[in-house]
Design a protein around this motif. Structure first.
Motif, PDB file in Angstrom:
ATOM      1  N   GLU A  36      29.050  65.739   9.848  1.00 42.06           N
ATOM      2  CA  GLU A  36      28.199  66.925   9.941  1.00 42.06           C
ATOM      3  C   GLU A  36      27.260  66.811  11.142  1.00 42.06           C
ATOM      4  O   GLU A  36      26.829  65.724  11.523  1.00 42.06           O
ATOM      5  N   HIS A  83      37.750  67.764  15.484  1.00 45.95           N
ATOM      6  CA  HIS A  83      36.888  68.536  14.600  1.00 45.95           C
ATOM      7  C   HIS A  83      37.628  69.654  13.868  1.00 45.95           C
ATOM      8  O   HIS A  83      37.078  70.268  12.963  1.00 45.95           O
ATOM      9  N   GLU A  84      38.860  69.954  14.290  1.00 44.62           N
ATOM     10  CA  GLU A  84      39.630  71.043  13.690  1.00 44.62           C
ATOM     11  C   GLU A  84      41.009  70.531  13.284  1.00 44.62           C
ATOM     12  O   GLU A  84      41.528  69.595  13.867  1.00 44.62           O
ATOM     13  N   ASP A 106      29.242  86.476  15.387  1.00 45.93           N
ATOM     14  CA  ASP A 106      29.703  85.522  16.401  1.00 45.93           C
ATOM     15  C   ASP A 106      28.611  85.280  17.436  1.00 45.93           C
ATOM     16  O   ASP A 106      27.720  86.114  17.648  1.00 45.93           O
ATOM     17  N   LYS A 129      41.923  82.114  15.908  1.00 45.27           N
ATOM     18  CA  LYS A 129      40.729  81.764  15.140  1.00 45.27           C
ATOM     19  C   LYS A 129      39.652  81.274  16.100  1.00 45.27           C
ATOM     20  O   LYS A 129      39.943  80.840  17.220  1.00 45.27           O
ATOM     21  N   LYS A 142      35.169  76.068  14.593  1.00 42.63           N
ATOM     22  CA  LYS A 142      33.836  75.785  14.059  1.00 42.63           C
ATOM     23  C   LYS A 142      32.943  75.235  15.179  1.00 42.63           C
ATOM     24  O   LYS A 142      33.375  74.428  15.991  1.00 42.63           O
ATOM     25  N   ASN A 143      31.688  75.712  15.208  1.00 36.29           N
ATOM     26  CA  ASN A 143      30.723  75.278  16.228  1.00 36.29           C
ATOM     27  C   ASN A 143      31.256  75.506  17.640  1.00 36.29           C
ATOM     28  O   ASN A 143      31.089  74.669  18.531  1.00 36.29           O
ATOM     29  N   SER A 170      35.750  68.431   6.127  1.00 32.89           N
ATOM     30  CA  SER A 170      35.890  69.277   4.953  1.00 32.89           C
ATOM     31  C   SER A 170      36.829  68.615   3.959  1.00 32.89           C
ATOM     32  O   SER A 170      37.427  67.585   4.233  1.00 32.89           O
TER      33      SER A 170
END
Length: 712
Positions: free
Chosen positions: A26, A266-267, A398, A480, A483-484, A565
């Motif tokens: 995180e 991260h993805e 966004d 998509k 994230k971040n 996650s």
């Protein structure tokens, strides 16, 4: 005590920093400061300022920091701006090779940009004996110094086989007070001209990058952070500051690598095209089988012996201004609102009595870029961000989301001039942008043979919501926003892996050649800070170019990062595999599982012209986080143990080797055990593959379970 990873991204305008909890992944906090180009300590001053702000604002003790790295565009900018040192090439050779060495090693001036070049001087030393004379080397070094060279590059024919003379010349040049490097430090591949050219570019960067590395490292130490400072590389890995002093060329293009490195870590992106969009440009890269694609870099149109991420850049992004010619929308970019010194229309208060004005962002530009002036004299730029907001393409909430009404008022001023509504003018601009970016995306899909059915456009950067949604709609591809997204590059720096590539020119590599290059790759990656238990090494044999290559990658010396996650369930993993194959869930089964790996199998009917339909056996390998790491047609597989490996491996090859006019050809092979994926697909024989597996399994128990796949 917390374990904190810190990433710092030094950009042209701002220096960003992020702190990430190593245990959870995180984000703890972020910080941003202007990049300090003009400070006494250069960009290092901005780094220490943003680091201090990050630590204070988030109550992070210096001893909690277990990893700190920064990415920089300094090497790239130095080459673009011609801010490099003059290089003296000291070439060595003897006998019948003299003529070839004199022509190949004299690379001349290397063009960098219009009216800017990397200047070189040249000296040749005849080495009649095997060992070069120290006195003659000193004389040659002084000759080059007298011609204005700041850096000496030593290069010799067949120096890849015996680098003793190059090493001696480098030592003597350094003793004489000059910066020095040799061909042996940048590549072990044959090809004297390319190897010398690569060493020259590397040498030209040493003075500036050494100064920066010293300042930055000193600043970080003064902050109390004890973790060694790591620097982002152009292949997406990181390296120590000591390596930067030796091989600064590896930082070239590293700014482009950080974003896609962040996406990989991260993805959960298996196959996709990553679009990192800022204010002026969009960087486009390919992820296939959970790995980013790599190619040889070029400088001044010349090939280098330098592996970098394959990143294509286009001057289209959220801040791109609209070009108007002959009363019509003629294109977008490459100039941006930032370059023109104007505010974005969509992030400004709505104008009253807006009228169009065509401006020249730079003195050398034509007055063809659209700005809008209000009754109060305020001037704003018409941008792609405004167009996307006006058309409702930017996702709600966004980072690029702005005032739609302000955009409508500004764009109507353009619409009045070109004879259409504000929305139609915005649509034309967005279509121009989609055409430019889309052409690159289409080429990448074709080059890397990507499946559009499973492909995802992943948008990152501050303008991700401007580019990715509209492009996805235009091309009919899934998209998509990662994230971040606005800080994905900084996250990539914080979560980067250590990476090293070793290459040798070997015509017919033996098992010992494979073992030797693997050992060297392991030694290099560990010297750069990797934990041996996390290292994966891929061996590749390029039969056409006679190149043996080992690529090693691993985490720094603490626990490797996992996803942030919840892990997917067995059912969800199967669904991911089915989607990748284009099959229904009932047509896909989990064939095996070992360690972090899940192997799925499905049968797919294919229609071929003029013959009956055929069935293909599709294989997908997913890791525990649901990332598809292998997507191939399956030929065979064995689930075995270390004790039974030799026997079962022989049976697998017996069933899958294809025979032709030149004998048997082994299939592409991949092995899975524990946390490792062992890529054997570049090897030429079963003996080589078995030798690599033996090395990989050294020290593991005899009952260690593994799966070996034969695929096409």
């Amino acid at each position: 005590m917390r374990r904190v990873r810190i990433g710092i991204d030094v950009g042209g305008t701002f220096t960003d920093a992020v702190a990430i909890d190593d245990a959870t992944g995180e984000i703890i906090g972020t910080a941003k400061r202007p990049t300090t180009h003009d400070a006494k300590e250069g960009v290092a001053d901005g780094i220490i300022r943003v680091l201090g702000e990050l630590l204070r604002a988030n109550s992070i003790a210096p001893e909690e920091v277990v990893f700190i790295a920064h990415g920089t565009t300094q090497a790239t900018n130095a080459l673009l701006e011609g801010d490099v040192a003059k290089v003296g090439v000291l070439a060595m050779g003897s006998g019948f090779l003299s003529g070839r060495v004199k022509s190949s090693a004299n690379v001349g001036d290397i063009p960098l940009a219009p009216e800017r070049a990397l200047k070189t001087e040249y000296a040749y030393l005849e080495t009649a004996d095997a060992e070069a004379s120290a006195e003659e080397i000193r004389a040659s070094v002084e000759e080059l110094r007298g011609k204005g060279a700041e850096v000496v590059v030593a290069t010799e024919a067949f120096g890849v086989d015996d680098s003793a003379n190059e090493e001696t010349a480098v030592r003597i040049a350094r003793e004489a007070g000059m910066f020095a490097t040799g061909g042996y430090e940048v590549s072990r591949l044959y090809g004297l001209r390319v190897r010398t050219r690569t060493a020259v570019v590397n040498g030209s960067l040493i003075p500036k990058m050494m100064e920066t590395a010293d300042m930055t490292e000193g600043c970080v130490k003064r902050s109390g952070v004890g973790a060694p400072l790591m620097i982002m590389r152009c292949d997406g890995g990181v390296m120590t500051t000591e390596e930067v002093r030796r091989r600064p060329i590896l930082t070239m293009l590293s700014g482009l690598a950080a974003g896609v490195a962040g996406v990989l870590m991260h993805e959960r992106l298996s196959d996709g095209i990553f679009l990192e969009s800022g204010g002026t440009s969009t960087d486009i890269s390919v992820v296939k089988d959970g790995r980013v694609m790599v190619r040889n870099a070029e400088v001044g149109g010349h090939k280098m012996y330098l592996s970098s991420l394959d990143v294509r850049t286009i001057g289209v992004a959220g801040g791109s201004m609209i070009r108007v010619e002959q009363g019509r929308v003629a294109g977008v970019g490459p100039r941006s609102a930032h370059i023109a010194g104007l505010s974005y229309e969509v992030f400004s208060e709505p104008l009253k009595d807006a009228r169009l004005e065509l401006v020249a962002p730079r003195a050398e530009d034509a007055s063809a870029y659209a700005a809008v002036v209000g009754a109060d004299g305020r001037r704003v730029a018409l941008t792609l961000a405004g167009a996307a907001n006006l058309l409702g393409s930017v996702p709600e909430g966004d980072y690029a989301s702005g005032d739609r009404e302000a955009a409508r008022v500004a764009w109507q001023a353009l619409g009045d001039v070109v004879g259409c509504t504000a929305e139609e003018a915005a649509r034309r601009a967005m279509d121009f942008a989609a055409e430019g970016v889309g052409n690159i995306v289409r080429r990448l899909i074709e080059e890397y043979k990507l499946s559009e059915a499973s492909l995802c456009l992943a948008g990152g950067g501050g303008s991700a919501g401007v580019i990715a949604p509209w492009l996805g709609k235009t091309l009919g591809l899934r998209w998509k926003i990662v994230k971040n997204a606005p800080i994905i590059s900084t996250i990539g720096v914080a979560m980067a892996m250590v990476r090293e590539t070793v290459e040798r020119t070997v015509a017919n590599p033996t098992e010992e050649d494979v073992r030797k290059i693997r050992r060297e790759a392991m030694e290099r990656v560990m010297r750069s800070g990797a934990d041996a238990s996390t290292v994966e090494i891929a061996i590749e044999i390029d039969r056409k170019a006679n190149i043996l290559r080992a690529t090693a990658m691993g985490a720094t010396e603490f626990r490797p990062m996992e996803g942030t996650s919840a892990l997917p369930s067995p059912q969800e993993l199967r669904e991911i595999a089915a989607q990748s194959m284009g099959l229904s869930l009932s047509e896909v089964e989990e064939a095996a599982a070992v360690g972090k790996w899940h192997i799925f199998e499905g049968r797919k009917k294919e229609k071929r012209w003029g013959i009956l339909p055929v069935w293909r056996r599709e294989v997908r390998v997913a890791d525990r986080e649901g990332v598809i790491r292998l997507r191939r047609e399956g030929l065979g597989a064995v689930v075995t143990t270390k004790a039974r490996l030799a026997e079962d491996f022989a049976l697998l090859l017996e069933e899958t080797v294809e025979y032709g006019t030149v004998g048997g050809v082994i299939p592409a092979l991949f092995a899975y055990c524990g946390e490792k994926q062992i890529d054997l697909s570049g090897l030429a024989s079963g003996e080589q593959a078995l030798a690599v597996l033996a090395v990989e399994l050294e020290g593991s128990p005899e009952e260690e379970k593994l799966v070996v796949l034969a695929v096409r």
